[in-house]
Design a protein around this motif. Structure first.
Motif, PDB file in Angstrom:
ATOM      1  N   THR A  25       1.508 -11.387   7.666  1.00  0.00           N
ATOM      2  CA  THR A  25       1.684 -10.006   7.231  1.00  0.00           C
ATOM      3  C   THR A  25       0.347  -9.490   6.737  1.00  0.00           C
ATOM      4  OG1 THR A  25       3.995 -10.393   6.642  1.00  0.00           O
ATOM      5  CG2 THR A  25       2.929  -8.478   5.636  1.00  0.00           C
ATOM      6  N   PHE A  27      -0.101  -6.114   5.858  1.00  0.00           N
ATOM      7  CA  PHE A  27       0.143  -5.051   4.885  1.00  0.00           C
ATOM      8  C   PHE A  27       1.635  -4.943   4.661  1.00  0.00           C
ATOM      9  CE2 PHE A  27       1.297  -0.629   3.993  1.00  0.00           C
ATOM     10  CZ  PHE A  27       0.516  -0.368   2.882  1.00  0.00           C
ATOM     11  N   HIS A  28       2.039  -4.703   3.397  1.00  0.00           N
ATOM     12  CA  HIS A  28       3.456  -4.532   3.094  1.00  0.00           C
ATOM     13  C   HIS A  28       3.615  -3.535   1.962  1.00  0.00           C
ATOM     14  CE1 HIS A  28       7.493  -5.664   1.564  1.00  0.00           C
ATOM     15  NE2 HIS A  28       7.708  -5.845   2.853  1.00  0.00           N
ATOM     16  N   SER A  29       4.468  -2.553   2.173  1.00  0.00           N
ATOM     17  CA  SER A  29       4.815  -1.589   1.137  1.00  0.00           C
ATOM     18  C   SER A  29       6.310  -1.306   1.253  1.00  0.00           C
ATOM     19  CB  SER A  29       4.002  -0.294   1.304  1.00  0.00           C
ATOM     20  OG  SER A  29       4.466   0.445   2.422  1.00  0.00           O
ATOM     21  N   GLU A  30       6.815  -0.401   0.428  1.00  0.00           N
ATOM     22  CA  GLU A  30       8.234  -0.051   0.502  1.00  0.00           C
ATOM     23  C   GLU A  30       8.594   0.588   1.835  1.00  0.00           C
ATOM     24  OE1 GLU A  30       9.698   2.242  -2.759  1.00  0.00           O
ATOM     25  OE2 GLU A  30       8.650   1.012  -4.231  1.00  0.00           O
ATOM     26  N   ARG A  31       7.650   1.303   2.445  1.00  0.00           N
ATOM     27  CA  ARG A  31       7.939   2.060   3.663  1.00  0.00           C
ATOM     28  C   ARG A  31       7.455   1.414   4.954  1.00  0.00           C
ATOM     29  NH1 ARG A  31       6.808   8.342   2.402  1.00  0.00           N
ATOM     30  NH2 ARG A  31       8.822   8.699   1.415  1.00  0.00           N
ATOM     31  N   ARG A  33       5.545  -2.227   6.983  1.00  0.00           N
ATOM     32  CA  ARG A  33       5.000  -3.583   7.020  1.00  0.00           C
ATOM     33  C   ARG A  33       4.223  -3.714   8.328  1.00  0.00           C
ATOM     34  NH1 ARG A  33       9.043  -8.395   6.153  1.00  0.00           N
ATOM     35  NH2 ARG A  33      10.315  -6.654   6.799  1.00  0.00           N
TER      36      ARG A  33
END
Length: 75
Positions: A25, A27-31, A33
């Motif tokens: 992964t 990058f990962h955020s709430e909206r 990945r």
């Protein structure tokens, strides 16, 4: 982000040697990945579902994406 270094890292790991793929992964955020996947030739990812939009960028080689109604080659 050094994409070439990330690809080299994936392909150097034991997981890639022993399996038909390896992933990390980036990058990962709430909206969103962002996942980088290295696949061996002939590897297959079986049916997969995501809860939002999906974008696929083929960096090297070719993949065939099947949606159930359409098959789309990406290269």
């Amino acid at each position: 982000l050094n994409l070439n270094a990330s690809i080299a890292q994936l392909k150097a790991e034991v997981g890639y040697e022993k399996n038909d793929r390896n992933a990390i992964t980036l990058f990962h955020s709430e909206r969103m990945r962002i996942v980088l996947i290295a696949l061996h030739a002939g590897a297959e990812i079986t049916e997969h579902a995501v809860s939002g939009p999906c974008s696929i960028l083929t960096i090297d080689g070719r993949v065939l994406v099947s949606t159930g109604t359409d098959d789309t080659p990406l290269g």
